[in-house]
Design an enzyme around this catalytic site. Structure first.
Site, mmCIF file in Angstrom:
data_model
loop_
_atom_site.group_PDB
_atom_site.id
_atom_site.type_symbol
_atom_site.label_atom_id
_atom_site.label_comp_id
_atom_site.label_asym_id
_atom_site.label_seq_id
_atom_site.Cartn_x
_atom_site.Cartn_y
_atom_site.Cartn_z
ATOM 1 N N ASP A 143 0.853 -1.182 0.000
ATOM 2 C CA ASP A 143 0.000 0.000 0.000
ATOM 3 C C ASP A 143 0.892 1.237 0.000
ATOM 4 O O ASP A 143 1.736 1.383 0.887
ATOM 5 C CB ASP A 143 -0.859 -0.045 1.280
ATOM 6 C CG ASP A 143 -2.216 0.584 1.096
ATOM 7 O OD1 ASP A 143 -2.264 1.693 0.547
ATOM 8 O OD2 ASP A 143 -3.224 -0.018 1.522
ATOM 9 N N ASP A 245 -3.093 4.669 -2.300
ATOM 10 C CA ASP A 245 -4.075 5.319 -1.450
ATOM 11 C C ASP A 245 -4.490 6.685 -2.011
ATOM 12 O O ASP A 245 -3.625 7.482 -2.387
ATOM 13 C CB ASP A 245 -3.436 5.499 -0.067
ATOM 14 C CG ASP A 245 -4.441 5.877 0.992
ATOM 15 O OD1 ASP A 245 -5.360 5.093 1.232
ATOM 16 O OD2 ASP A 245 -4.295 6.969 1.577
ATOM 17 N N GLU A 299 -6.706 3.765 -5.655
ATOM 18 C CA GLU A 299 -7.950 4.073 -4.956
ATOM 19 C C GLU A 299 -8.363 5.440 -5.475
ATOM 20 O O GLU A 299 -7.688 6.426 -5.211
ATOM 21 C CB GLU A 299 -7.755 4.117 -3.443
ATOM 22 C CG GLU A 299 -9.071 4.347 -2.719
ATOM 23 C CD GLU A 299 -8.941 4.901 -1.300
ATOM 24 O OE1 GLU A 299 -9.900 4.810 -0.542
ATOM 25 O OE2 GLU A 299 -7.883 5.456 -0.966
ATOM 26 N N HIS A 373 -10.775 -2.672 4.326
ATOM 27 C CA HIS A 373 -10.499 -2.123 5.659
ATOM 28 C C HIS A 373 -11.259 -0.823 5.918
ATOM 29 O O HIS A 373 -11.256 -0.333 7.045
ATOM 30 C CB HIS A 373 -9.004 -1.875 5.791
ATOM 31 C CG HIS A 373 -8.537 -0.829 4.827
ATOM 32 N ND1 HIS A 373 -8.546 -1.021 3.464
ATOM 33 C CD2 HIS A 373 -8.113 0.441 5.027
ATOM 34 C CE1 HIS A 373 -8.132 0.081 2.881
ATOM 35 N NE2 HIS A 373 -7.863 0.987 3.791
ATOM 36 N N ASP A 374 -11.866 -0.233 4.891
ATOM 37 C CA ASP A 374 -12.654 0.997 5.060
ATOM 38 C C ASP A 374 -14.148 0.722 5.086
ATOM 39 O O ASP A 374 -14.958 1.644 5.202
ATOM 40 C CB ASP A 374 -12.386 1.971 3.910
ATOM 41 C CG ASP A 374 -10.983 2.530 3.956
ATOM 42 O OD1 ASP A 374 -10.405 2.598 5.058
ATOM 43 O OD2 ASP A 374 -10.461 2.897 2.885
HETATM 44 C C1 GLC Z 1 -7.813 5.745 2.191
HETATM 45 C C2 GLC Z 1 -7.586 4.524 3.048
HETATM 46 C C3 GLC Z 1 -8.107 4.783 4.417
HETATM 47 C C4 GLC Z 1 -7.361 5.947 5.002
HETATM 48 C C5 GLC Z 1 -7.396 7.161 4.082
HETATM 49 C C6 GLC Z 1 -6.338 8.144 4.458
HETATM 50 O O1 GLC Z 1 -9.143 5.988 1.971
HETATM 51 O O2 GLC Z 1 -8.138 3.395 2.454
HETATM 52 O O3 GLC Z 1 -8.016 3.676 5.256
HETATM 53 O O4 GLC Z 1 -7.892 6.272 6.243
HETATM 54 O O5 GLC Z 1 -7.170 6.842 2.735
HETATM 55 O O6 GLC Z 1 -5.075 7.644 4.153
#
Ligand code: GLC
Ligand code: CA
Length: 599
Positions: A143, A245, A299, A373-374
């Site tokens: 990641d 991310d 993402e 995880h979100d």
């Molecule tokens: C992304 C991650 C999340 C995190 C955010 C800030 O959305 O998936 O878990 O809190 O970015 O890095």
């Protein structure tokens, strides 16, 4: 015939055959994850790629397996479970952040991009784990959190010291003498404010996430080079790719002005439309990605149109992105994940996944996920976690994920049908998102009861509870005290029990990955929605080279009927979550079945 001539002719013939064999093996390796088992003629599929055929399994290291009793999962813990991971039949593992971090946002606040978080172990532990994966032919994707760093990163520690510090330009600043900075909303701030005052230099710094996650300034070429060299460091170690991310946030709207009114209800959309986002990703491709055979997943809550800009091959950016449209269904707009009392309609769900399939039908490539995880546990959010339906509905959702024309991203523990823990007290939560939203709502005098109820469905900690390995204390995750409570249902919901049960969600998931591997129609086949307006059943066909599969998924706890438009008595059942299948189109509660239709 001259003996010498004869000898050379035979020799060159042997060499020719040998080299032809070699070529064909090389080609197979490059284009196919497992071609020797496939049942569809592989040569007729254009543009095959290993990452399109892969099933990705997401590991949240903090909650996977603790090896030393400190209550926190770690790399050695993962290494101890390599055979289990291999047994799932997955091809790629995506690990949530493992770099040094003070864990304000559980690793999404990196303080050193080329080191391992001390709770997770050492670089030697990493090398051993990576080798273990590679020995088992599993690729490893890390990641990359490059939109922001931790405020404890050396760069920020320097930058905040003085306005002329060499690291000052690594971040975004607003000087006090220029007045109040234009409003920016932070996702994880107790007051929702995106600018934080820094007294040392009488200025504010920008943070889209928590105060401990200052946004990096990608306008500065030095920042970009730092990130690229960190990427190369990991690629040179043999890492197989990155999940990136919030990559759509890296380009900021400089000079900062008021946010245009049209984005007032959707700051994320505004942050994701920065003017140089594609320029930066293209540079990253040129300087780093193009030099390695790796997989990239961004993402990026992008529109369908912008998604093409990220993933179309001729753009030279990324392989895949994932959007939030599917997982956002059923929340009130612009809320802190407050559940819509009317819930969500299956026709809307089908419409979203069908539109995204269509979007990439000709160009680019799609991804699919229901949890990570979100997100909360998929069975609670999209299925039914009541005792009698938990396993059935979880298998049904797994069937959906593994039969879409998209690379599936499957979250750890979903193979066990793990469900939401549903905390009653805010003190049980560890996630900054839940804790800070609670503070915000409290200080605004908002409806805390409604928030806590919605969190039982929506909170991120629901999917972050430790993996339930067996029926021993703490589900066998740790011998110490777990960093986040283990779901008390571990006594019955655990991997050891499911190993022994032929019909368990775990063994069903293994059958699904095996089927997807064998049947390339499930990967590349054309997708067509069937019985579109059916509010209970999601049905679709997948077609490739004359082969036609039909997937039927009953999303309801009651018997439902599908109008498949074909004679089901002639269909062959490839896999299903019930022993029987009724050919009159009646599906039992949460029934899932994959059929092969005869021509
Ligand atoms: C992304 C991650 C999340 C995190 C955010 C800030 O959305 O998936 O878990 O809190 O970015 O890095
Ligand atoms: Ca540990």
């Amino acid at each position: 015939m001259n003996r010498k001539f004869y000898f050379y002719t035979v020799l060159s013939l042997i060499l020719l055959i040998a080299s032809a064999c070699q070529n064909s093996t090389n080609q197979t390796n490059q284009t196919n994850v497992n071609s020797n088992q496939t049942t569809t003629a592989s040569n007729e599929i254009p543009n095959r790629k290993w990452w399109k055929e892969a099933v990705v399994y997401q590991i949240y290291p903090r909650s996977f397996k603790d090896s030393n009793g400190d209550g926190i999962g770690d790399l050695k813990g993962i290494t101890s479970k390599l055979d289990y991971i291999k047994s799932l039949g997955i091809d790629v593992v995506w690990l949530n952040p493992i770099f040094s971090s003070p864990n304000d946002d559980m690793g999404y606040d990196v303080s050193d991009y080329q080191n391992i978080m001390k709770e997770f172990g050492t670089m030697e532990d990493f090398d051993e784990m990576l080798k273990g994966f590679h020995d088992r032919k599993i690729k490893v994707v890390l990641d990359l959190v490059a939109n922001h760093s931790s405020d404890e990163h050396k760069w920020f520690q320097e930058a905040k010291k003085s306005r002329d510090n060499p690291y000052r330009d690594y971040y975004h600043w607003w000087n006090e003498e220029d007045g109040t900075p234009p409003k920016r909303v932070s996702f994880f701030d107790p007051k929702g404010e995106g600018w934080k005052y820094s007294p040392e230099t009488k200025s504010y710094y920008l943070h889209y996430f928590s105060q401990k996650q200052p946004d990096l300034n990608w306008e500065n070429p030095k920042v970009r080079q730092e990130i690229y060299s960190a990427m190369k460091f990991w690629f040179d170690k043999g890492v197989d790719g990155f999940r990136m991310d919030v990559i759509h946030f890296i380009s900021k709207d400089k000079p900062f002005k008021e946010i245009p009114a049209e984005f007032k209800d959707d700051y994320g959309k505004f942050y994701g439309s920065g003017p140089k986002r594609h320029e930066y990703v293209q540079e990253m491709y040129r300087e780093v990605l193009s030099k390695y055979d790796v997989m990239t997943l961004g993402e990026a809550g992008a529109t369908q149109e912008d998604a093409h800009n990220y993933v179309d091959e001729d753009r030279h950016e990324l392989n895949m992105i994932y959007h939030y449209e599917g997982v956002s269904l059923g929340y009130l707009p612009n809320s802190k994940k407050i559940i819509d009392p009317k819930g969500w309609k299956l026709t809307d769900f089908k419409d979203i996944y069908t539109r995204w399939d269509k979007n990439f039908a000709e160009k680019g490539w799609n991804t699919v996920y229901l949890a990570n995880h979100d997100q909360p546990r998929m069975v609670t959010r999209w299925g039914n976690d009541a005792t009698e339906f938990r396993e059935l509905s979880s298998k049904m959702l797994s069937t959906f994920l593994l039969t879409q024309r998209a690379t599936p991203y499957y979250f750890q523990g979903d193979e066990l049908a793990m469900s939401n823990i549903k905390f009653d007290k805010i003190e049980d939560y560890r996630d900054i998102e839940s804790i800070n939203w609670y503070k915000q709502i409290k200080s605004e005098g908002g409806d805390l009861k409604q928030f806590m109820e919605s969190q039982k469905i929506a909170a991120r900690d629901n999917s972050r509870t430790p993996i339930q390995w067996d029926e021993t204390e703490n589900g066998g995750f740790t011998t110490g005290s777990p960093w986040l409570k283990v779901n008390p249902n571990y006594k019955t919901v655990n991997a050891a029990a499911q190993e022994k049960d032929e019909n368990s969600p775990l063994n069903y998931f293994r059958k699904l990955t095996e089927l997807r591997k064998k049947e390339l129609t499930l990967v590349y086949g054309k997708y067509t929605l069937v019985d579109k307006d059916n509010e209970n059943v999601y049905a679709y066909t997948r077609e490739l080279n004359g082969k036609k599969l039909l997937v039927l998924l009953n999303f309801k706890a009651t018997e439902s009927t599908v109008n498949a438009g074909v004679d089901l008595s002639k269909a062959k059942v490839l896999l299903g979550n019930y022993k029987d299948f009724s050919t009159d189109g009646k599906l039992k509660p949460y029934q899932a079945v994959i059929l092969e239709l005869s021509n």
